[in-house]
Design a protein around this motif. Sequence first.
Motif, mmCIF file in Angstrom:
data_model
loop_
_atom_site.group_PDB
_atom_site.id
_atom_site.type_symbol
_atom_site.label_atom_id
_atom_site.label_comp_id
_atom_site.label_asym_id
_atom_site.label_seq_id
_atom_site.Cartn_x
_atom_site.Cartn_y
_atom_site.Cartn_z
ATOM 1 N N VAL A 1 0.841 -1.194 0.000
ATOM 2 C CA VAL A 1 0.000 0.000 0.000
ATOM 3 C C VAL A 1 0.875 1.243 0.000
ATOM 4 N N TRP A 2 0.609 2.149 -0.955
ATOM 5 C CA TRP A 2 1.297 3.431 -1.062
ATOM 6 C C TRP A 2 0.250 4.523 -0.909
ATOM 7 N N ARG A 3 0.603 5.591 -0.192
ATOM 8 C CA ARG A 3 -0.343 6.664 0.097
ATOM 9 C C ARG A 3 0.352 8.009 -0.058
ATOM 10 N N ASP B 1 -5.578 5.205 -2.300
ATOM 11 C CA ASP B 1 -4.307 4.502 -2.096
ATOM 12 C C ASP B 1 -3.906 3.756 -3.362
ATOM 13 N N ILE C 1 -6.597 0.573 4.547
ATOM 14 C CA ILE C 1 -6.724 0.956 3.141
ATOM 15 C C ILE C 1 -7.655 2.158 3.086
ATOM 16 N N ARG D 1 4.172 10.277 -2.557
ATOM 17 C CA ARG D 1 3.612 8.941 -2.371
ATOM 18 C C ARG D 1 4.645 8.101 -1.633
#
Length: 143
Positions: free
Chosen positions: A13-15, A75, A71, A29
């Motif tokens: 997961v990248w945010r 995302d 999540i 990110r």
Amino acid sequence: MNWSDWYTDQMDVWRVQEVMDGKVTRHERVQVSSGIPCRVYQSDNKPVNMTQTAADMQESDHLACDISADIQAGDELIIHRGARLGRPGPTFRAFAAEPNVYYEPFGAIIPGLAHQEIRLTQRAYVKGGRDDTGGTDPAASGG
């Protein structure tokens, strides 16, 4: 049945988060978690859209994972198909919609049904190419 065994895939997961660069705040990110068990269980495999200038694809899949996974809508998810089975499946990039959380029903006959479902969107220009494991190379498809 152990419902956690149903999760055959893994995701990272990248945010987008705020990062201070001196006195300037910028958005970057960053990876917030990795190796989360999940499963892509419904796929909307549309044909490639061919135009005069480029070929592109736009697909929509559904993903299920444990409710403890953090999540959020927007995302970026890197999904490794078959990773929990030790199989070199394809890896692809998708973006998450707002998760729908389904909690354990009170007095459930079959425990372990709690999960969240997330609608995924993929959109990329098609360049072709494959990686050494036989899966689709995310970088070759615009990822």
